[in-house]
Design a protein around this motif. Structure first.
Motif, PDB file in Angstrom:
ATOM      1  N   THR A 167       0.848  -1.196   0.000  1.00  7.77           N
ATOM      2  CA  THR A 167       0.000   0.000   0.000  1.00  7.77           C
ATOM      3  C   THR A 167       0.880   1.242   0.000  1.00  7.77           C
ATOM      4  O   THR A 167       2.052   1.180   0.391  1.00  7.77           O
ATOM      5  N   ASP A 168       0.314   2.340  -0.455  1.00 10.97           N
ATOM      6  CA  ASP A 168       1.004   3.626  -0.366  1.00 10.97           C
ATOM      7  C   ASP A 168       0.399   4.496   0.723  1.00 10.97           C
ATOM      8  O   ASP A 168       0.744   5.681   0.836  1.00 10.97           O
ATOM      9  N   LEU A 169      -0.491   3.912   1.526  1.00 10.76           N
ATOM     10  CA  LEU A 169      -1.120   4.646   2.620  1.00 10.76           C
ATOM     11  C   LEU A 169      -0.378   4.376   3.927  1.00 10.76           C
ATOM     12  O   LEU A 169       0.569   3.586   3.979  1.00 10.76           O
ATOM     13  N   PHE A 170      -0.819   5.056   4.990  1.00  9.49           N
ATOM     14  CA  PHE A 170      -0.335   4.808   6.360  1.00  9.49           C
ATOM     15  C   PHE A 170       1.178   5.050   6.497  1.00  9.49           C
ATOM     16  O   PHE A 170       1.855   4.377   7.279  1.00  9.49           O
ATOM     17  N   GLY A 171       1.702   6.016   5.748  1.00  4.69           N
ATOM     18  CA  GLY A 171       3.126   6.333   5.859  1.00  4.69           C
ATOM     19  C   GLY A 171       4.033   5.332   5.183  1.00  4.69           C
ATOM     20  O   GLY A 171       5.256   5.349   5.423  1.00  4.69           O
ATOM     21  N   ALA A 172       3.500   4.474   4.310  1.00  6.14           N
ATOM     22  CA  ALA A 172       4.320   3.440   3.674  1.00  6.14           C
ATOM     23  C   ALA A 172       5.491   4.008   2.883  1.00  6.14           C
ATOM     24  O   ALA A 172       6.613   3.479   2.973  1.00  6.14           O
ATOM     25  N   PRO A 173       5.329   5.086   2.075  1.00  7.15           N
ATOM     26  CA  PRO A 173       6.489   5.606   1.342  1.00  7.15           C
ATOM     27  C   PRO A 173       7.622   6.050   2.266  1.00  7.15           C
ATOM     28  O   PRO A 173       8.803   5.787   1.995  1.00  7.15           O
ATOM     29  N   GLU A 174       7.289   6.728   3.359  1.00  5.11           N
ATOM     30  CA  GLU A 174       8.320   7.158   4.303  1.00  5.11           C
ATOM     31  C   GLU A 174       9.002   5.956   4.961  1.00  5.11           C
ATOM     32  O   GLU A 174      10.229   5.952   5.153  1.00  5.11           O
ATOM     33  N   ASP A 203      19.175   5.768  11.577  1.00  4.20           N
ATOM     34  CA  ASP A 203      19.891   6.941  12.065  1.00  4.20           C
ATOM     35  C   ASP A 203      19.776   8.149  11.151  1.00  4.20           C
ATOM     36  O   ASP A 203      20.022   9.274  11.570  1.00  4.20           O
ATOM     37  N   VAL A 204      19.456   7.927   9.898  1.00  4.06           N
ATOM     38  CA  VAL A 204      19.446   9.045   8.955  1.00  4.06           C
ATOM     39  C   VAL A 204      18.237   9.941   9.201  1.00  4.06           C
ATOM     40  O   VAL A 204      17.212   9.515   9.738  1.00  4.06           O
ATOM     41  N   ASP A 205      18.378  11.191   8.791  1.00  9.04           N
ATOM     42  CA  ASP A 205      17.321  12.183   8.974  1.00  9.04           C
ATOM     43  C   ASP A 205      16.368  12.109   7.795  1.00  9.04           C
ATOM     44  O   ASP A 205      16.593  12.708   6.744  1.00  9.04           O
ATOM     45  N   LEU A 206      15.290  11.347   7.948  1.00  7.85           N
ATOM     46  CA  LEU A 206      14.317  11.131   6.885  1.00  7.85           C
ATOM     47  C   LEU A 206      12.929  11.544   7.356  1.00  7.85           C
ATOM     48  O   LEU A 206      12.678  11.601   8.572  1.00  7.85           O
ATOM     49  N   PRO A 207      12.006  11.832   6.433  1.00  5.70           N
ATOM     50  CA  PRO A 207      10.635  12.158   6.835  1.00  5.70           C
ATOM     51  C   PRO A 207      10.016  11.050   7.685  1.00  5.70           C
ATOM     52  O   PRO A 207      10.289   9.861   7.475  1.00  5.70           O
ATOM     53  N   LEU A 208       9.193  11.444   8.637  1.00  8.47           N
ATOM     54  CA  LEU A 208       8.559  10.497   9.544  1.00  8.47           C
ATOM     55  C   LEU A 208       7.219  10.030   8.992  1.00  8.47           C
ATOM     56  O   LEU A 208       6.567  10.731   8.224  1.00  8.47           O
ATOM     57  N   ALA A 209       6.832   8.847   9.409  1.00  9.00           N
ATOM     58  CA  ALA A 209       5.559   8.280   8.969  1.00  9.00           C
ATOM     59  C   ALA A 209       4.419   8.816   9.821  1.00  9.00           C
ATOM     60  O   ALA A 209       4.595   9.169  10.988  1.00  9.00           O
ATOM     61  N   VAL A 210       3.253   8.867   9.205  1.00  9.07           N
ATOM     62  CA  VAL A 210       2.013   9.216   9.904  1.00  9.07           C
ATOM     63  C   VAL A 210       0.996   8.116   9.600  1.00  9.07           C
ATOM     64  O   VAL A 210       0.770   7.808   8.430  1.00  9.07           O
ATOM     65  N   PRO A 211       0.413   7.466  10.632  1.00  5.44           N
ATOM     66  CA  PRO A 211       0.509   7.791  12.065  1.00  5.44           C
ATOM     67  C   PRO A 211       1.881   7.462  12.644  1.00  5.44           C
ATOM     68  O   PRO A 211       2.565   6.566  12.175  1.00  5.44           O
ATOM     69  N   ALA A 212       2.240   8.214  13.695  1.00  6.73           N
ATOM     70  CA  ALA A 212       3.579   8.097  14.260  1.00  6.73           C
ATOM     71  C   ALA A 212       3.754   6.863  15.132  1.00  6.73           C
ATOM     72  O   ALA A 212       4.852   6.318  15.212  1.00  6.73           O
ATOM     73  N   ASP A 213       2.707   6.425  15.799  1.00  7.88           N
ATOM     74  CA  ASP A 213       2.789   5.266  16.693  1.00  7.88           C
ATOM     75  C   ASP A 213       1.667   4.306  16.334  1.00  7.88           C
ATOM     76  O   ASP A 213       0.495   4.587  16.616  1.00  7.88           O
ATOM     77  N   ALA A 214       2.028   3.180  15.724  1.00  6.36           N
ATOM     78  CA  ALA A 214       0.997   2.251  15.261  1.00  6.36           C
ATOM     79  C   ALA A 214       1.622   0.923  14.879  1.00  6.36           C
ATOM     80  O   ALA A 214       2.838   0.808  14.681  1.00  6.36           O
TER      81      ALA A 214
END
Length: 294
Positions: A167-174, A203-214
């Motif tokens: 899926t591409d939802l739920f922060g999958a790309p990040e 460790d790398v600085d990358l965009p975070l997924a949303v939702p953050a805790d799941a």
């Protein structure tokens, strides 16, 4: 800075500075005879006792709960409750205080208030010391567990990528971008046996997924150990890929679950991660888990 260090020690319930100062404050307050105070002075006296109670509870939380498991609102409520309790029991406490002072005076002591203050100080310090001792680790010789980041095994990476590709939802790309840089955390106290949990480090600085805790809503279901179903899942914490693990099948009945535990079921008996071709891909929906594409 010395002042900052002193304040830090003062607000650390395990430090000797806190123990001595808090006990001395108790002694100073105990030197005061509430019966000799005016109405206004008694109010200040009671507020001082309430403040001491609130400070003690607040400092105790800071030291015993450094990770913040108790939310700020909960801490504030407990601190306020301690102050309120001190005010609510003020009359009863002062009545007991008067009786103890009179009992000391009847023994012939010339300065009963000083004896009462000395006893209060010793009792307060003893209580602090006992609490500090009980909170100390039972075995300080236990070796510290160390963790290290190693290359992520290809079977673990492939499983995680397979779930995230569904899926591409739920922060999958990040999460896919994070997986490309992920390592596996290993611990030096683990044995050599297989256990179906892999913890990630990114460790790398990358965009975070949303939702953050799941728990990522795509599940890989497979059968093993006598045609029993198990689920492969991903966990996201603070927007970062945290772990991959195998769990009991979400379609187990209560009877199957009881039978599994009664028979001594052990996920380590799986012996290894499932093959991608053995997975049935499911996704969470309002009706529960359903096959992807249905």
């Amino acid at each position: 800075m010395p002042i900052r260090s002193a304040l830090r020690a003062l607000n650390d319930s395990t430090s000797i500075t806190h123990g001595v100062v808090s006990s001395c404050v108790v002694g100073v307050l105990t030197l005061i005879d509430p019966r000799r105070l005016t109405v206004g002075q008694r109010l200040v006296y009671r507020l001082a006792n309430a403040g001491l109670a609130a400070w003690t509870v607040g400092v105790g939380f800071r030291s015993s709960d450094p990770s913040g498991a108790v939310p700020p609102v909960g801490r504030a409520a407990l601190v306020a409750g301690a102050a309120g309790a001190a005010l609510g029991f003020a009359d009863a406490g002062e009545a007991v205080d008067a009786r103890v002072q009179d009992a000391i005076a009847r023994t012939g002591a010339r300065h009963p208030r000083r004896w009462l203050a000395a006893g209060g100080t010793v009792l307060a310090f003893g209580s602090w010391w006992a609490s500090r001792t009980l909170d100390a680790p039972e075995d300080e010789d236990t070796p510290e567990v160390h963790e290290a980041a190693v290359d992520l095994p290809e079977d673990v990476r492939a499983l995680a990528a397979h779930l995230l590709a569904a899926t591409d939802l739920f922060g999958a790309p990040e999460l896919r971008a994070q997986l490309a840089h992920a390592q596996r955390l290993v611990f030096d106290d683990s044995d050599d046996g297989f256990w179906p949990v892999a913890q990630f480090q990114v460790d790398v600085d990358l965009p975070l997924a949303v939702p953050a805790d799941a728990t990522f809503p795509v599940v890989g279901r497979f059968r093993a150990l006598g045609d029993v179903t198990f689920d492969v899942r991903l966990v996201v914490t603070d927007g970062v890929l945290a772990s991959l693990f195998v769990d009991e099948g979400g379609d187990w009945t209560p009877e199957q679950r009881d039978a599994w535990y009664e028979s001594g079921g052990d996920l380590g008996a799986l012996g290894g991660w499932p093959a991608l071709g053995d997975l049935e891909m499911l996704i969470e929906s309002p009706e529960g888990l359903r096959p992807i594409g249905v």
